[in-house]
Motif scaffolding. Sequence first.
Motif, PDB file in Angstrom:
ATOM      1  N   LEU A   2       0.820  -1.214   0.000  1.00  0.00           N
ATOM      2  CA  LEU A   2       0.000   0.000   0.000  1.00  0.00           C
ATOM      3  C   LEU A   2       0.854   1.263   0.000  1.00  0.00           C
ATOM      4  N   ASP A   3       2.060   1.186   0.563  1.00  0.00           N
ATOM      5  CA  ASP A   3       2.964   2.336   0.517  1.00  0.00           C
ATOM      6  C   ASP A   3       3.209   2.780  -0.917  1.00  0.00           C
ATOM      7  N   ALA A   4       3.301   1.800  -1.815  1.00  0.00           N
ATOM      8  CA  ALA A   4       3.560   2.091  -3.222  1.00  0.00           C
ATOM      9  C   ALA A   4       2.272   2.276  -4.015  1.00  0.00           C
ATOM     10  N   VAL A   5       1.310   1.399  -3.778  1.00  0.00           N
ATOM     11  CA  VAL A   5       0.097   1.384  -4.601  1.00  0.00           C
ATOM     12  C   VAL A   5      -0.845   2.540  -4.261  1.00  0.00           C
ATOM     13  N   GLY A   6      -0.862   2.985  -2.990  1.00  0.00           N
ATOM     14  CA  GLY A   6      -1.706   4.126  -2.635  1.00  0.00           C
ATOM     15  C   GLY A   6      -1.345   5.367  -3.431  1.00  0.00           C
ATOM     16  N   PRO A   7      -0.089   5.840  -3.346  1.00  0.00           N
ATOM     17  CA  PRO A   7       0.312   6.994  -4.154  1.00  0.00           C
ATOM     18  C   PRO A   7       0.194   6.738  -5.656  1.00  0.00           C
ATOM     19  N   CYS A  42       5.892   5.995   5.029  1.00  0.00           N
ATOM     20  CA  CYS A  42       6.237   5.090   6.122  1.00  0.00           C
ATOM     21  C   CYS A  42       7.759   5.051   6.306  1.00  0.00           C
ATOM     22  N   SER A  43       8.335   3.877   6.487  1.00  0.00           N
ATOM     23  CA  SER A  43       9.766   3.777   6.745  1.00  0.00           C
ATOM     24  C   SER A  43      10.618   4.029   5.514  1.00  0.00           C
ATOM     25  N   GLY A  44      10.000   4.345   4.401  1.00  0.00           N
ATOM     26  CA  GLY A  44      10.762   4.778   3.232  1.00  0.00           C
ATOM     27  C   GLY A  44      11.603   6.011   3.524  1.00  0.00           C
ATOM     28  N   VAL A  94       9.880  11.477  -6.902  1.00  0.00           N
ATOM     29  CA  VAL A  94      10.251  10.154  -6.407  1.00  0.00           C
ATOM     30  C   VAL A  94       9.390   9.858  -5.184  1.00  0.00           C
ATOM     31  N   VAL A  95       8.822   8.659  -5.126  1.00  0.00           N
ATOM     32  CA  VAL A  95       8.058   8.211  -3.961  1.00  0.00           C
ATOM     33  C   VAL A  95       8.679   6.905  -3.472  1.00  0.00           C
ATOM     34  N   VAL A  96       9.338   6.944  -2.322  1.00  0.00           N
ATOM     35  CA  VAL A  96       9.999   5.751  -1.783  1.00  0.00           C
ATOM     36  C   VAL A  96       9.074   5.073  -0.778  1.00  0.00           C
ATOM     37  N   PRO A  97       8.630   3.858  -1.045  1.00  0.00           N
ATOM     38  CA  PRO A  97       7.780   3.151  -0.085  1.00  0.00           C
ATOM     39  C   PRO A  97       8.603   2.586   1.063  1.00  0.00           C
ATOM     40  N   GLY A  98       7.926   2.245   2.148  1.00  0.00           N
ATOM     41  CA  GLY A  98       8.581   1.597   3.278  1.00  0.00           C
ATOM     42  C   GLY A  98       8.293   0.114   3.297  1.00  0.00           C
ATOM     43  N   GLY A 110       2.712   6.380   8.483  1.00  0.00           N
ATOM     44  CA  GLY A 110       2.567   4.982   8.116  1.00  0.00           C
ATOM     45  C   GLY A 110       1.560   4.676   7.022  1.00  0.00           C
ATOM     46  N   VAL A 111       1.980   3.871   6.084  1.00  0.00           N
ATOM     47  CA  VAL A 111       1.196   3.152   5.078  1.00  0.00           C
ATOM     48  C   VAL A 111       0.075   3.987   4.430  1.00  0.00           C
ATOM     49  N   SER A 112      -1.095   4.068   5.068  1.00  0.00           N
ATOM     50  CA  SER A 112      -2.244   4.745   4.459  1.00  0.00           C
ATOM     51  C   SER A 112      -2.007   6.236   4.269  1.00  0.00           C
TER      52      SER A 112
END
Length: 207
Positions: A14-19, A100-102, A65-69, A150-152
């Motif tokens: 979701l960190d990646a797919v949400g954005p 998140c932790s990204g 750039v969007v770095v997921p965690g 976090g995440v969402s």
Amino acid sequence: MHVAIPLYPRFTALDAVGPYTVLAFAPGVTVTFVAGEVGPVTDDQGTLSITATASYADLPRPDVVVVPGGPGTLEAMSDEPLLAWLREAHEHTRWTTSVCSGSYVLGAAGVLKGVRATTHWAVLEGLADVGAEPVSERVVAEGKIVTAAGVSAGIDMALTLLAQADGVETAQAVQLAIEYDPRPPFDAGSPAKAPEGTVERAMSLIS
């Protein structure tokens, strides 16, 4: 506007797919998943893979750039090809962001030195170890560096970016298109509000 989302093993989906969902809905925005090599990258549950359709070398200068965690963050923090790409990309981005932790990956790349930033509540204070000033907020914007909790929270961050890039009306239209109208059945989305014992149960899920 070209958005790059780098993937690494054991990222949180979701960190990646949400954005991705928010930004890809907007007119004039292209979102590309990137990695060291083109191909599938598996998430933190080991059951979902997203295909990186470009390598770092293929997309050296994205606008965003969007770095997921995710649990793979620790390994990503020592992934020199990823860190080198982030450093180079950051020189040219309109926004360099994380979910998140990204944010720890951004910190490992040297992007967060002296910068107010946020991350998942469970690891917030540790941001000081990568040079950042930890801030307990859902989205923190410091110039062109934007971090989400976090995440969402990545969905909120993406809508924030979209409003700045193409206007509030576009962001609102995308929010409606994806029917992002959260009404969670429980008021337990932060440690401050969660019932007694919930923090410990949550930690057992993510540790």
